[in-house]
Design a protein around this motif. Sequence first.
Motif, PDB file in Angstrom:
ATOM      1  N   ASP A  40     -36.252  47.898  44.983  1.00 51.33           N
ATOM      2  CA  ASP A  40     -35.477  48.541  43.916  1.00 51.33           C
ATOM      3  C   ASP A  40     -35.374  47.628  42.691  1.00 51.33           C
ATOM      4  OD1 ASP A  40     -35.028  50.767  45.483  1.00 51.33           O
ATOM      5  OD2 ASP A  40     -33.021  50.149  46.107  1.00 51.33           O
ATOM      6  N   PRO A  41     -35.188  48.206  41.502  1.00 50.00           N
ATOM      7  CA  PRO A  41     -35.050  47.385  40.290  1.00 50.00           C
ATOM      8  C   PRO A  41     -33.943  46.331  40.393  1.00 50.00           C
ATOM      9  CG  PRO A  41     -35.363  49.679  39.683  1.00 50.00           C
ATOM     10  CD  PRO A  41     -35.212  49.638  41.183  1.00 50.00           C
ATOM     11  N   VAL A  42     -32.821  46.672  41.005  1.00 50.47           N
ATOM     12  CA  VAL A  42     -31.720  45.704  41.143  1.00 50.47           C
ATOM     13  C   VAL A  42     -32.157  44.544  42.038  1.00 50.47           C
ATOM     14  CG1 VAL A  42     -29.389  45.351  42.069  1.00 50.47           C
ATOM     15  CG2 VAL A  42     -29.894  47.389  40.740  1.00 50.47           C
ATOM     16  N   GLY A  43     -32.800  44.852  43.141  1.00 44.75           N
ATOM     17  CA  GLY A  43     -33.291  43.814  44.041  1.00 44.75           C
ATOM     18  C   GLY A  43     -34.313  42.923  43.355  1.00 44.75           C
ATOM     19  N   GLN A  44     -35.221  43.537  42.599  1.00 43.76           N
ATOM     20  CA  GLN A  44     -36.233  42.776  41.852  1.00 43.76           C
ATOM     21  C   GLN A  44     -35.572  41.849  40.835  1.00 43.76           C
ATOM     22  OE1 GLN A  44     -40.009  43.685  41.507  1.00 43.76           O
ATOM     23  NE2 GLN A  44     -39.643  44.181  43.646  1.00 43.76           N
ATOM     24  N   GLN A  45     -34.565  42.365  40.143  1.00 45.08           N
ATOM     25  CA  GLN A  45     -33.848  41.564  39.142  1.00 45.08           C
ATOM     26  C   GLN A  45     -33.172  40.356  39.799  1.00 45.08           C
ATOM     27  OE1 GLN A  45     -30.800  43.682  36.946  1.00 45.08           O
ATOM     28  NE2 GLN A  45     -29.812  41.785  36.330  1.00 45.08           N
ATOM     29  N   LEU A  46     -32.527  40.578  40.929  1.00 46.08           N
ATOM     30  CA  LEU A  46     -31.807  39.502  41.613  1.00 46.08           C
ATOM     31  C   LEU A  46     -32.750  38.400  42.105  1.00 46.08           C
ATOM     32  CD1 LEU A  46     -29.188  41.669  43.500  1.00 46.08           C
ATOM     33  CD2 LEU A  46     -28.703  40.018  41.690  1.00 46.08           C
ATOM     34  N   VAL A  47     -33.920  38.772  42.617  1.00 44.92           N
ATOM     35  CA  VAL A  47     -34.851  37.733  43.065  1.00 44.92           C
ATOM     36  C   VAL A  47     -35.486  37.013  41.875  1.00 44.92           C
ATOM     37  CG1 VAL A  47     -35.339  38.724  45.333  1.00 44.92           C
ATOM     38  CG2 VAL A  47     -36.809  39.307  43.437  1.00 44.92           C
ATOM     39  N   GLN A  48     -35.745  37.734  40.795  1.00 43.44           N
ATOM     40  CA  GLN A  48     -36.311  37.091  39.603  1.00 43.44           C
ATOM     41  C   GLN A  48     -35.325  36.102  38.997  1.00 43.44           C
ATOM     42  OE1 GLN A  48     -37.557  40.323  37.074  1.00 43.44           O
ATOM     43  NE2 GLN A  48     -39.415  40.689  38.266  1.00 43.44           N
ATOM     44  N   GLU A  49     -34.047  36.471  38.929  1.00 38.00           N
ATOM     45  CA  GLU A  49     -33.025  35.576  38.381  1.00 38.00           C
ATOM     46  C   GLU A  49     -32.928  34.271  39.166  1.00 38.00           C
ATOM     47  OE1 GLU A  49     -29.993  39.047  36.714  1.00 38.00           O
ATOM     48  OE2 GLU A  49     -29.435  37.896  38.499  1.00 38.00           O
ATOM     49  N   ARG A  50     -33.283  34.324  40.444  1.00 38.55           N
ATOM     50  CA  ARG A  50     -33.181  33.142  41.302  1.00 38.55           C
ATOM     51  C   ARG A  50     -34.537  32.501  41.565  1.00 38.55           C
ATOM     52  NH1 ARG A  50     -29.460  36.534  41.516  1.00 38.55           N
ATOM     53  NH2 ARG A  50     -27.304  35.918  41.896  1.00 38.55           N
ATOM     54  N   ASN A  51     -35.571  32.991  40.892  1.00 36.51           N
ATOM     55  CA  ASN A  51     -36.941  32.472  41.058  1.00 36.51           C
ATOM     56  C   ASN A  51     -37.396  32.468  42.514  1.00 36.51           C
ATOM     57  OD1 ASN A  51     -37.382  31.955  38.277  1.00 36.51           O
ATOM     58  ND2 ASN A  51     -36.125  30.115  38.462  1.00 36.51           N
ATOM     59  N   ILE A  52     -37.086  33.547  43.217  1.00 35.13           N
ATOM     60  CA  ILE A  52     -37.513  33.684  44.608  1.00 35.13           C
ATOM     61  C   ILE A  52     -38.846  34.422  44.608  1.00 35.13           C
ATOM     62  CG2 ILE A  52     -36.963  34.670  46.864  1.00 35.13           C
ATOM     63  CD1 ILE A  52     -33.979  34.591  45.990  1.00 35.13           C
ATOM     64  N   ASP A  53     -39.849  33.827  45.200  1.00 36.13           N
ATOM     65  CA  ASP A  53     -41.169  34.444  45.298  1.00 36.13           C
ATOM     66  C   ASP A  53     -41.215  35.268  46.580  1.00 36.13           C
ATOM     67  OD1 ASP A  53     -43.810  35.167  45.507  1.00 36.13           O
ATOM     68  OD2 ASP A  53     -44.597  33.160  45.081  1.00 36.13           O
ATOM     69  N   THR A  54     -41.135  36.577  46.451  1.00 36.24           N
ATOM     70  CA  THR A  54     -41.098  37.446  47.629  1.00 36.24           C
ATOM     71  C   THR A  54     -42.468  37.544  48.310  1.00 36.24           C
ATOM     72  OG1 THR A  54     -41.326  39.392  46.202  1.00 36.24           O
ATOM     73  CG2 THR A  54     -39.096  38.800  46.911  1.00 36.24           C
ATOM     74  N   GLU A  55     -43.509  37.005  47.686  1.00 35.84           N
ATOM     75  CA  GLU A  55     -44.805  36.910  48.367  1.00 35.84           C
ATOM     76  C   GLU A  55     -44.760  35.791  49.413  1.00 35.84           C
ATOM     77  OE1 GLU A  55     -47.540  38.898  47.957  1.00 35.84           O
ATOM     78  OE2 GLU A  55     -46.261  40.108  46.653  1.00 35.84           O
ATOM     79  N   LEU A  56     -43.982  34.750  49.133  1.00 37.07           N
ATOM     80  CA  LEU A  56     -43.857  33.619  50.059  1.00 37.07           C
ATOM     81  C   LEU A  56     -42.710  33.824  51.039  1.00 37.07           C
ATOM     82  CD1 LEU A  56     -44.335  30.630  47.573  1.00 37.07           C
ATOM     83  CD2 LEU A  56     -46.015  31.604  49.146  1.00 37.07           C
ATOM     84  N   ILE A  57     -41.668  34.509  50.610  1.00 37.65           N
ATOM     85  CA  ILE A  57     -40.497  34.741  51.455  1.00 37.65           C
ATOM     86  C   ILE A  57     -40.428  36.224  51.789  1.00 37.65           C
ATOM     87  CG2 ILE A  57     -37.979  34.585  51.613  1.00 37.65           C
ATOM     88  CD1 ILE A  57     -38.116  32.258  49.646  1.00 37.65           C
ATOM     89  N   ASP A  58     -41.046  36.585  52.912  1.00 35.29           N
ATOM     90  CA  ASP A  58     -41.054  37.962  53.397  1.00 35.29           C
ATOM     91  C   ASP A  58     -39.879  38.078  54.349  1.00 35.29           C
ATOM     92  OD1 ASP A  58     -41.743  40.514  54.053  1.00 35.29           O
ATOM     93  OD2 ASP A  58     -43.322  39.918  55.441  1.00 35.29           O
ATOM     94  N   SER A  59     -38.678  38.218  53.768  1.00 30.03           N
ATOM     95  CA  SER A  59     -37.478  37.988  54.559  1.00 30.03           C
ATOM     96  C   SER A  59     -36.285  38.726  53.990  1.00 30.03           C
ATOM     97  CB  SER A  59     -37.203  36.473  54.522  1.00 30.03           C
ATOM     98  OG  SER A  59     -35.933  36.159  54.992  1.00 30.03           O
ATOM     99  N   ILE A  60     -35.290  38.839  54.820  1.00 25.52           N
ATOM    100  CA  ILE A  60     -33.982  39.248  54.324  1.00 25.52           C
ATOM    101  C   ILE A  60     -33.450  38.100  53.472  1.00 25.52           C
ATOM    102  CG2 ILE A  60     -32.726  38.323  56.311  1.00 25.52           C
ATOM    103  CD1 ILE A  60     -30.917  40.789  56.149  1.00 25.52           C
ATOM    104  N   ILE A  61     -32.755  38.440  52.418  1.00 29.37           N
ATOM    105  CA  ILE A  61     -32.179  37.425  51.538  1.00 29.37           C
ATOM    106  C   ILE A  61     -30.695  37.729  51.399  1.00 29.37           C
ATOM    107  CG2 ILE A  61     -32.178  36.434  49.210  1.00 29.37           C
ATOM    108  CD1 ILE A  61     -35.163  37.378  49.033  1.00 29.37           C
ATOM    109  N   LEU A  62     -29.875  36.715  51.583  1.00 29.41           N
ATOM    110  CA  LEU A  62     -28.434  36.843  51.373  1.00 29.41           C
ATOM    111  C   LEU A  62     -28.072  36.024  50.152  1.00 29.41           C
ATOM    112  CD1 LEU A  62     -25.547  37.692  52.246  1.00 29.41           C
ATOM    113  CD2 LEU A  62     -25.461  35.543  53.537  1.00 29.41           C
ATOM    114  N   ILE A  63     -27.473  36.676  49.172  1.00 27.02           N
ATOM    115  CA  ILE A  63     -27.020  35.989  47.968  1.00 27.02           C
ATOM    116  C   ILE A  63     -25.505  35.892  48.023  1.00 27.02           C
ATOM    117  CG2 ILE A  63     -26.857  36.086  45.449  1.00 27.02           C
ATOM    118  CD1 ILE A  63     -29.510  37.695  45.494  1.00 27.02           C
TER     119      ILE A  63
END
Length: 134
Positions: A40-63
């Motif tokens: 989702d756009p919100v999820g994408q925004q949250l990972v981008q703000e934290r510089n999380i590479d979802t290609e490397l971290i195929d995982s649940i993320i807790l912020i």
Amino acid sequence: MNLTKKIILFDGVCNLCNGTVQFVIKHDHDDAFRFAALQDPVGQQLVQERNIDTELIDSIILIDPGVAFYTKSDAALEIGKHLKGYRTISKILLLIPSTLRNIVYDFIAQNRYKWYGKKDECMIPTKETKKKFL
């Protein structure tokens, strides 16, 4: 966006992940969590703000806003620490080094579509759970 609650980012097309979200919602008696699919756009925004590479971290993320973010088994166990009935076991499992815990986590993550299946699109929250999603 309400950034006072802990935010769980999850794979919105994964049946195991969706089942886990439903489980957390059911056991989140303190209303500690909000949810967003990584797709989702919100999820994408949250990972981008934290510089999380979802290609490397195929995982649940807790912020935990203003504190940290957690991935893989660290995220799962941090979530468990806030769920009644799972606090003690989560705290005990956190004593095991994350490198060992993540071997099991990664094995399950790599096989989750094969074992549990996959949806064509992200789940749509029910009217009752809609307030829990960003």
